[in-house]
Motif scaffolding. Structure first.
Motif, PDB file in Angstrom:
ATOM      1  N   UNK A  13       0.839  -1.193   0.000  1.00 23.11           N
ATOM      2  CA  UNK A  13       0.000   0.000   0.000  1.00 23.11           C
ATOM      3  C   UNK A  13       0.876   1.245   0.000  1.00 23.11           C
ATOM      4  N   UNK A  14       0.463   2.251  -0.746  1.00 27.00           N
ATOM      5  CA  UNK A  14       1.232   3.490  -0.790  1.00 27.00           C
ATOM      6  C   UNK A  14       1.025   4.270   0.496  1.00 27.00           C
ATOM      7  N   UNK A  15       1.961   5.168   0.777  1.00 22.73           N
ATOM      8  CA  UNK A  15       1.823   6.014   1.961  1.00 22.73           C
ATOM      9  C   UNK A  15       0.526   6.814   1.908  1.00 22.73           C
ATOM     10  N   UNK A  16       0.187   7.340   0.733  1.00 23.43           N
ATOM     11  CA  UNK A  16      -1.021   8.152   0.614  1.00 23.43           C
ATOM     12  C   UNK A  16      -2.271   7.327   0.875  1.00 23.43           C
ATOM     13  N   UNK A  17      -2.256   6.055   0.442  1.00 27.77           N
ATOM     14  CA  UNK A  17      -3.403   5.182   0.715  1.00 27.77           C
ATOM     15  C   UNK A  17      -3.596   5.013   2.223  1.00 27.77           C
ATOM     16  N   UNK A  18      -2.485   4.794   2.929  1.00 26.88           N
ATOM     17  CA  UNK A  18      -2.573   4.596   4.370  1.00 26.88           C
ATOM     18  C   UNK A  18      -2.980   5.884   5.067  1.00 26.88           C
ATOM     19  N   UNK A  19      -2.430   7.005   4.633  1.00 27.48           N
ATOM     20  CA  UNK A  19      -2.814   8.299   5.202  1.00 27.48           C
ATOM     21  C   UNK A  19      -4.310   8.522   5.047  1.00 27.48           C
ATOM     22  N   UNK A  20      -4.823   8.207   3.873  1.00 29.01           N
ATOM     23  CA  UNK A  20      -6.252   8.408   3.628  1.00 29.01           C
ATOM     24  C   UNK A  20      -7.097   7.521   4.531  1.00 29.01           C
ATOM     25  N   UNK A  21      -6.640   6.305   4.770  1.00 30.85           N
ATOM     26  CA  UNK A  21      -7.372   5.412   5.677  1.00 30.85           C
ATOM     27  C   UNK A  21      -7.469   6.035   7.073  1.00 30.85           C
ATOM     28  N   UNK A  22      -6.340   6.566   7.538  1.00 31.92           N
ATOM     29  CA  UNK A  22      -6.334   7.176   8.866  1.00 31.92           C
ATOM     30  C   UNK A  22      -7.268   8.375   8.896  1.00 31.92           C
ATOM     31  N   UNK A  23      -7.211   9.203   7.882  1.00 30.68           N
ATOM     32  CA  UNK A  23      -8.065  10.389   7.827  1.00 30.68           C
ATOM     33  C   UNK A  23      -9.540  10.022   7.725  1.00 30.68           C
ATOM     34  N   UNK A  24      -9.819   8.842   7.180  1.00 30.54           N
ATOM     35  CA  UNK A  24     -11.204   8.380   7.061  1.00 30.54           C
ATOM     36  C   UNK A  24     -11.701   7.711   8.335  1.00 30.54           C
ATOM     37  N   UNK A  26      -9.847   5.310  10.262  1.00 26.09           N
ATOM     38  CA  UNK A  26      -9.182   4.054  10.628  1.00 26.09           C
ATOM     39  C   UNK A  26      -7.865   4.381  11.328  1.00 26.09           C
ATOM     40  N   UNK A  27      -7.959   4.805  12.594  1.00 19.27           N
ATOM     41  CA  UNK A  27      -6.775   5.218  13.331  1.00 19.27           C
ATOM     42  C   UNK A  27      -5.739   4.131  13.475  1.00 19.27           C
ATOM     43  N   UNK A  28      -6.175   2.874  13.528  1.00 18.05           N
ATOM     44  CA  UNK A  28      -5.231   1.780  13.708  1.00 18.05           C
ATOM     45  C   UNK A  28      -4.295   1.627  12.518  1.00 18.05           C
ATOM     46  N   UNK A  29      -4.676   2.119  11.359  1.00 17.22           N
ATOM     47  CA  UNK A  29      -3.787   2.032  10.198  1.00 17.22           C
ATOM     48  C   UNK A  29      -2.533   2.876  10.392  1.00 17.22           C
ATOM     49  N   UNK A  30      -2.566   3.780  11.367  1.00 15.89           N
ATOM     50  CA  UNK A  30      -1.373   4.588  11.635  1.00 15.89           C
ATOM     51  C   UNK A  30      -0.218   3.705  12.076  1.00 15.89           C
ATOM     52  N   UNK A  31      -0.535   2.532  12.627  1.00 21.29           N
ATOM     53  CA  UNK A  31       0.536   1.613  13.008  1.00 21.29           C
ATOM     54  C   UNK A  31       1.357   1.205  11.787  1.00 21.29           C
ATOM     55  N   UNK A  32       0.709   1.101  10.638  1.00 18.63           N
ATOM     56  CA  UNK A  32       1.435   0.753   9.419  1.00 18.63           C
ATOM     57  C   UNK A  32       2.479   1.808   9.091  1.00 18.63           C
ATOM     58  N   UNK A  33       2.128   3.072   9.283  1.00 16.78           N
ATOM     59  CA  UNK A  33       3.077   4.161   9.041  1.00 16.78           C
ATOM     60  C   UNK A  33       4.228   4.079  10.034  1.00 16.78           C
ATOM     61  N   UNK A  34       3.897   3.848  11.299  1.00 12.29           N
ATOM     62  CA  UNK A  34       4.945   3.799  12.318  1.00 12.29           C
ATOM     63  C   UNK A  34       5.928   2.675  12.046  1.00 12.29           C
ATOM     64  N   UNK A  35       5.418   1.510  11.727  1.00  8.79           N
ATOM     65  CA  UNK A  35       6.319   0.377  11.497  1.00  8.79           C
ATOM     66  C   UNK A  35       7.122   0.556  10.210  1.00  8.79           C
ATOM     67  N   UNK A 227      -4.805   6.718  22.771  1.00  7.31           N
ATOM     68  CA  UNK A 227      -6.010   6.066  23.237  1.00  7.31           C
ATOM     69  C   UNK A 227      -6.532   5.009  22.304  1.00  7.31           C
ATOM     70  N   UNK A 228      -5.651   4.476  21.458  1.00  5.73           N
ATOM     71  CA  UNK A 228      -6.054   3.436  20.514  1.00  5.73           C
ATOM     72  C   UNK A 228      -5.674   2.071  21.076  1.00  5.73           C
ATOM     73  N   UNK A 229      -6.478   1.053  20.813  1.00  4.22           N
ATOM     74  CA  UNK A 229      -6.155  -0.283  21.344  1.00  4.22           C
ATOM     75  C   UNK A 229      -4.932  -0.844  20.648  1.00  4.22           C
TER      76      UNK A 229
END
Length: 234
Positions: A13-24, A26-35, A227-229
């Motif tokens: 997945x592209x960075x922009x795809x993951x960013x968009x997921x978070x903005x929509x 899906x806060x947990x997708x931010x873990x993908x960016x961190x890793x 505050x995310x699981x």
């Protein structure tokens, strides 16, 4: 889907795809960016601060800032450069607010005489040849030399040489001119080469190793502060 499966499925997945997921939402997708960028941000912070624990705290703070301001990322440049800029700013802020104040931090171009003084300190702190042979710490010698570089040179070297940012990206992170980046990089490299010869090019990519435990610790810390699981990837 478990987070481990999500990470595996999102590897392409592209960075922009993951960013968009978070903005929509899906806060947990931010873990993908961190890793994806933990190692880079940690090494940048470690290069600025010269302390493992402070570097981890800085990376967490940088991610919190990035998460809360993700809508401001316009995608005009790579996400990696945007995150590097944030991490650099947080690290610099930590330096300026440290107990030593700003008096001990020099971002100006050091004079040649000062360079010699820095390298004298490096040599005095090197392990003995016997220790090097026994423990195989060639890489550590280079890390020690980098830690002892003048601030202005060390930060440029970490961003440009170790993390592979472009000249312009490095200049933006440090708020200096591109020509300044080139000059400081070449001077930093000259200092290191004088002491370590070919070790600079041979081992730069292996500096400040970033293990799985540290990655998991940073991710867990950021998720907890947001505050995310926790995910199932640890």
């Amino acid at each position: 889907m478990a987070m481990t499966e999500t990470i595996a499925a999102s590897g392409a997945a592209s960075d922009m795809d993951i960013v968009q997921r978070v903005l929509n939402g899906d806060g947990m997708s931010f873990e993908l960016i961190m890793r994806r960028y933990n190692r880079r941000l940690y090494r940048i912070a470690r290069g600025f601060l010269k302390n493992d624990a402070d570097a981890e705290d800085t990376v967490q703070d940088a991610y919190l800032h990035a998460y809360r301001n993700l809508a401001r990322f316009e995608g005009k440049g790579p996400l990696s450069a945007w995150l590097a800029k944030i991490a650099s700013n947080v690290a610099l802020g930590r330096l300026r607010s440290s107990g030593a104040g700003t008096e001990g931090i020099s971002f100006d171009d050091p004079e040649a005489q000062e360079e010699a003084n820095f390298m004298a300190d490096v040599i005095a702190n090197f392990p003995t040849p016997e220790q090097n042979a026994a423990r195989g710490e060639v890489r550590r010698l280079l890390e020690t030399a980098i830690d002892a570089l003048p601030d202005a040179y060390r930060m440029v070297f970490m961003l440009f040489a170790v993390e592979g940012l472009s000249v312009n990206e490095t200049a933006e992170c440090l708020d200096v001119e591109a020509a300044t980046v080139k000059t400081r990089y070449h001077r930093a490299r000259k200092i290191l080469q004088e002491q370590l010869a070919s070790l600079v090019d041979a081992t730069a990519g292996e500096l400040f190793p970033f293990d799985g435990a540290r990655c998991d610790r940073i991710v867990a810390g950021v998720l907890g502060r947001l505050g995310l699981p926790p995910g199932d990837s640890a």
